[in-house]
Scaffold this motif. Structure first.
Motif, PDB file in Angstrom:
ATOM      1  N   GLN A  87     130.543  11.454 -32.091  1.00 14.87           N
ATOM      2  CA  GLN A  87     131.322  10.301 -31.348  1.00 14.87           C
ATOM      3  C   GLN A  87     131.995   9.881 -30.660  1.00 14.87           C
ATOM      4  OE1 GLN A  87     129.121   7.262 -31.141  1.00 14.87           O
ATOM      5  NE2 GLN A  87     127.799   8.585 -33.057  1.00 14.87           N
ATOM      6  N   LEU A  88     132.078  10.205 -29.330  1.00 12.66           N
ATOM      7  CA  LEU A  88     133.121  10.493 -28.617  1.00 12.66           C
ATOM      8  C   LEU A  88     133.493   8.658 -27.673  1.00 12.66           C
ATOM      9  CD1 LEU A  88     131.654  13.331 -26.302  1.00 12.66           C
ATOM     10  CD2 LEU A  88     133.144  12.979 -28.073  1.00 12.66           C
ATOM     11  N   THR A  89     134.654   9.205 -27.881  1.00 16.20           N
ATOM     12  CA  THR A  89     135.345   7.108 -27.295  1.00 16.20           C
ATOM     13  C   THR A  89     136.129   7.816 -25.831  1.00 16.20           C
ATOM     14  OG1 THR A  89     135.783   7.058 -29.085  1.00 16.20           O
ATOM     15  CG2 THR A  89     137.211   6.098 -27.267  1.00 16.20           C
ATOM     16  N   MET A  90     135.431   7.913 -24.775  1.00 14.92           N
ATOM     17  CA  MET A  90     136.136   8.402 -23.437  1.00 14.92           C
ATOM     18  C   MET A  90     136.464   7.042 -22.201  1.00 14.92           C
ATOM     19  SD  MET A  90     133.095  10.916 -22.685  1.00 14.92           S
ATOM     20  CE  MET A  90     133.784  11.767 -21.212  1.00 14.92           C
ATOM     21  N   PRO A  91     137.888   6.818 -22.563  1.00 17.59           N
ATOM     22  CA  PRO A  91     139.128   5.436 -21.811  1.00 17.59           C
ATOM     23  C   PRO A  91     138.070   5.322 -19.850  1.00 17.59           C
ATOM     24  CG  PRO A  91     140.350   6.127 -23.440  1.00 17.59           C
ATOM     25  CD  PRO A  91     139.189   7.529 -23.569  1.00 17.59           C
ATOM     26  N   ASP A  92     138.323   4.504 -19.269  1.00 16.52           N
ATOM     27  CA  ASP A  92     138.430   4.711 -18.506  1.00 16.52           C
ATOM     28  C   ASP A  92     139.429   4.731 -17.694  1.00 16.52           C
ATOM     29  OD1 ASP A  92     135.481   3.569 -18.214  1.00 16.52           O
ATOM     30  OD2 ASP A  92     137.093   1.231 -18.133  1.00 16.52           O
ATOM     31  N   VAL A 107     135.243  20.604 -29.636  1.00 16.60           N
ATOM     32  CA  VAL A 107     134.818  19.987 -29.757  1.00 16.60           C
ATOM     33  C   VAL A 107     135.787  19.226 -28.436  1.00 16.60           C
ATOM     34  CG1 VAL A 107     134.744  17.312 -30.203  1.00 16.60           C
ATOM     35  CG2 VAL A 107     133.577  19.146 -32.047  1.00 16.60           C
ATOM     36  N   ALA A 108     137.556  19.973 -29.415  1.00 10.46           N
ATOM     37  CA  ALA A 108     138.462  19.099 -27.701  1.00 10.46           C
ATOM     38  C   ALA A 108     138.538  20.427 -26.337  1.00 10.46           C
ATOM     39  CB  ALA A 108     139.535  19.765 -28.672  1.00 10.46           C
ATOM     40  N   SER A 109     137.791  21.594 -27.191  1.00 12.17           N
ATOM     41  CA  SER A 109     137.387  21.807 -25.032  1.00 12.17           C
ATOM     42  C   SER A 109     136.453  21.602 -24.340  1.00 12.17           C
ATOM     43  CB  SER A 109     137.169  23.660 -25.500  1.00 12.17           C
ATOM     44  OG  SER A 109     138.659  23.893 -26.033  1.00 12.17           O
ATOM     45  N   VAL A 163     140.822  14.548 -32.691  1.00 12.98           N
ATOM     46  CA  VAL A 163     139.631  15.048 -33.385  1.00 12.98           C
ATOM     47  C   VAL A 163     139.642  14.306 -34.755  1.00 12.98           C
ATOM     48  CG1 VAL A 163     137.638  16.566 -33.561  1.00 12.98           C
ATOM     49  CG2 VAL A 163     138.897  16.158 -31.299  1.00 12.98           C
ATOM     50  N   THR A 164     138.550  13.934 -35.506  1.00 14.14           N
ATOM     51  CA  THR A 164     138.248  13.758 -37.011  1.00 14.14           C
ATOM     52  C   THR A 164     137.495  14.296 -37.442  1.00 14.14           C
ATOM     53  OG1 THR A 164     139.833  11.510 -36.579  1.00 14.14           O
ATOM     54  CG2 THR A 164     138.436  11.541 -38.829  1.00 14.14           C
ATOM     55  N   ILE A 165     137.910  15.424 -38.138  1.00 16.93           N
ATOM     56  CA  ILE A 165     135.898  16.062 -38.414  1.00 16.93           C
ATOM     57  C   ILE A 165     135.928  15.681 -40.585  1.00 16.93           C
ATOM     58  CG2 ILE A 165     134.428  17.570 -39.320  1.00 16.93           C
ATOM     59  CD1 ILE A 165     136.554  19.033 -36.810  1.00 16.93           C
ATOM     60  N   ALA A 194     141.531  10.418 -24.820  1.00 15.27           N
ATOM     61  CA  ALA A 194     140.336  10.388 -25.544  1.00 15.27           C
ATOM     62  C   ALA A 194     140.529  10.734 -26.899  1.00 15.27           C
ATOM     63  CB  ALA A 194     139.083  10.797 -24.801  1.00 15.27           C
ATOM     64  N   THR A 195     139.204  10.300 -27.851  1.00 13.47           N
ATOM     65  CA  THR A 195     139.528  10.701 -29.012  1.00 13.47           C
ATOM     66  C   THR A 195     137.236  11.161 -29.332  1.00 13.47           C
ATOM     67  OG1 THR A 195     138.612   8.457 -29.437  1.00 13.47           O
ATOM     68  CG2 THR A 195     141.239   8.804 -29.919  1.00 13.47           C
ATOM     69  N   ALA A 196     137.177  11.659 -30.375  1.00 12.45           N
ATOM     70  CA  ALA A 196     136.260  11.672 -31.100  1.00 12.45           C
ATOM     71  C   ALA A 196     136.175  12.485 -32.759  1.00 12.45           C
ATOM     72  CB  ALA A 196     136.052  14.068 -30.338  1.00 12.45           C
ATOM     73  N   ALA A 197     135.083  11.794 -33.690  1.00 15.46           N
ATOM     74  CA  ALA A 197     134.455  12.006 -35.021  1.00 15.46           C
ATOM     75  C   ALA A 197     133.516  12.458 -34.617  1.00 15.46           C
ATOM     76  CB  ALA A 197     134.422  10.507 -34.843  1.00 15.46           C
ATOM     77  N   VAL A 198     133.333  13.671 -35.896  1.00 15.67           N
ATOM     78  CA  VAL A 198     132.375  14.570 -36.642  1.00 15.67           C
ATOM     79  C   VAL A 198     132.286  14.348 -37.160  1.00 15.67           C
ATOM     80  CG1 VAL A 198     131.750  16.891 -35.955  1.00 15.67           C
ATOM     81  CG2 VAL A 198     133.226  15.890 -34.554  1.00 15.67           C
ATOM     82  N   LEU A 199     131.127  13.882 -37.717  1.00 20.66           N
ATOM     83  CA  LEU A 199     130.435  14.336 -39.488  1.00 20.66           C
ATOM     84  C   LEU A 199     129.661  15.306 -39.504  1.00 20.66           C
ATOM     85  CD1 LEU A 199     130.242  12.129 -41.321  1.00 20.66           C
ATOM     86  CD2 LEU A 199     128.136  11.286 -41.388  1.00 20.66           C
TER      87      LEU A 199
END
Length: 503
Positions: free
Chosen positions: A144-149, A185-187, A197-199, A160-165
């Motif tokens: 799940q990615l959060t990509m602000p304007d 994920v960050a790259s 990044v949260t895993i 930007a943030t990312a959540a990986v399950l």
């Protein structure tokens, strides 16, 4: 055997051909009855995704068939629902194509920028999840990615943030692999840092960053995960040893470990019992000399008083003066030791050993000593080993290894029809052979007319030309009467013979 001996070569060949035809038909019927029917599960697959799907189906014992050069997958028709559940449990999708960017080819003309952004974000999430799923030890992933304007001013921009399950058990993942997933994920996302990044795994355990939130300890296993991994390794080795010693289903080991996962440093300062000389100084002073004898001394009391004068005269002898001084400066003898203690030290170990009642008591004591030595039980550290002997539950009966027809009732119906067809064939064949066995076989009359030996090869083609009657219709009629009414002809012959005897 008598029937086969009386049959001609043509009849024997016909019988052998019939038996061979029956065997071929039975083989095709058996193949048709045992061949499972397949239904298409997914098409347009990526070969890498196909390998993961087949591995998940093999783990559940579900039969499958690859088609279209590995881009299509078909499963047994009766196990289609089980295949869908197995793929969903493994984090795989069995519905159509797995190409993340395939949705861009179906965009409608005039779509808004917001729709394009959402489609791009979804495709990017699917692509990252597919890439993370190829890491060893990861059965599946959701991203799940959060990509602000974009903002005009940099200080107003949000990161930007990312959540990986991660699906499945993450105990086999090494800290370096988790760190690699975070960097991957960050790259893949613009302006995304590894700290954002949260895993997590399927149990909700935080794998990245570390539970304390510090970057220095990121990627390291938490205390519950480290203890679970250590206990699982100990249990696997101990249970394997018990199976080799007693056999399966006779003993079980459970391990509970308390580990120290703190990354600490130890500094030790130790002083020596004796000092170390740094500087030593030695001073030597020595004086030697003699005094001259005079008549009168100098003016004063010493020379006028008689007693003083004698003393003064005695003092004029030889002199020898010596003085020695030593001084040493000592330094302090100390040792400073810097030690970095690696995490994972066992603080306490609790082991439970359960043995079946069928094991003799003498062997139980030996098992106690073997398990204590293999597990590394230290009573001074506070470790415990509990041994109990109870009756184990009966093992379930093993599943039959014989062939089980696929297709449910339809498979059993195919086998029933095959058996019925075989029984009918045997019934009619036996009936025909019995009829042939009861038929009366008449000997050819021309065999009795042979006077000289004749080869069998000539007799197989029929009577010799010399014995074939030519132009004798009365004889032919007599032979026909004999063939039709043998008893009447025999009675007439017997009457003629009696008349000859009486005459």
């Amino acid at each position: 055997m008598k029937l086969l001996q009386t049959m001609t070569m043509r009849q024997k060949l016909a019988l052998a051909g019939s038996a061979l035809a029956v065997i071929v038909i039975a083989y095709f019927l058996f193949s048709l009855a045992t061949k499972p029917s397949y239904s298409m599960l997914s098409t347009g697959l990526d070969p890498a995704q196909t390998g993961k799907m087949t591995a998940a189906l093999d783990a559940q014992g579900i039969g499958y068939e690859l088609r279209n050069n590995g881009t299509a997958l078909a499963v047994e028709k009766t196990k289609s629902a089980q295949a869908q559940i197995a793929l969903a449990d493994a984090g795989l999708s069995g519905s159509g194509t797995t190409e993340p960017w395939a949705g861009f080819d179906k965009q409608k003309l005039g779509s808004s920028s917001f729709q394009q952004k959402v489609a791009y974000q979804r495709a990017l999430e699917a692509q990252i999840a597919q890439t993370v799923g190829q890491v060893d030890g990861v059965s599946g992933a959701q991203v799940q990615l959060t990509m602000p304007d974009d903002q005009l001013f940099a200080d107003e921009a949000k990161p930007a943030t990312a959540a990986v399950l991660l699906s499945g058990d993450s105990s086999s993942l090494q800290p370096g692999a988790v760190r690699g997933i975070a960097n991957l994920v960050a790259s893949s996302v613009q302006d995304l840092k590894t700290d954002n990044v949260t895993i997590t795994d399927g149990s909700g355990q935080l794998l990245w960053p570390a539970g304390d939130g510090s970057a220095g300890g990121a990627g390291e296993l938490s205390k519950p995960a480290a203890e679970a991994r250590y206990a699982a390794g100990q249990e696997a080795s101990l249970n394997a040893m018990l199976v080799r010693m007693l056999g399966p289903g006779k003993a079980q080991v459970q391990v509970n470990a308390d580990l120290n996962v703190d990354d600490t440093s130890v500094e030790r300062l130790q002083y020596g019992k004796k000092g170390t000389p740094l500087q030593q100084t030695i001073e030597n002073e020595r004086l030697r000399g003699s005094a001259a004898a005079g008549g009168r001394g100098a003016a004063g009391t010493a020379s006028n008083v008689p007693g003083y004068a004698g003393a003064a005269g005695g003092a004029g002898g030889r002199s020898n003066y010596t003085n020695r001084k030593e001084s040493t400066d000592y330094g302090v003898d100390k040792t400073v030791t810097h030690t970095k203690v690696a995490p994972g030290t066992v603080q306490r170990l609790n082991v439970a050993l359960v043995v079946d009642k069928t094991v003799p008591a003498a062997e139980v004591n030996q098992l106690r000593a073997a398990v204590a030595s293999a597990a590394g039980i230290d009573q001074q550290r506070g470790d415990t080993l509990a041994v109990s002997q109870i009756a184990f539950a009966a093992q379930p009966a093993a599943a039959p290894t014989g062939f089980v027809p696929s297709g449910g009732m339809l498979g059993y119906a195919k086998y029933a029809l095959l058996g019925l067809a075989s029984l009918l064939f045997l019934f009619f064949l036996t009936r025909h052979l019995r009829r042939r066995e009861n038929e009366a076989l008449t000997d050819p009359t021309w065999l009795r007319q042979l006077d000289a030996p004749t080869p069998i090869a000539q007799l197989a083609d029929g009577p010799p030309p010399s014995l074939v009657p030519a132009g004798n219709p009365r004889r032919r009629q007599i032979e026909e009467v004999v063939a039709k009414e043998p008893e009447r002809v025999a009675a007439a012959v017997r009457g003629w013979m009696n008349e000859d005897d009486q005459g």
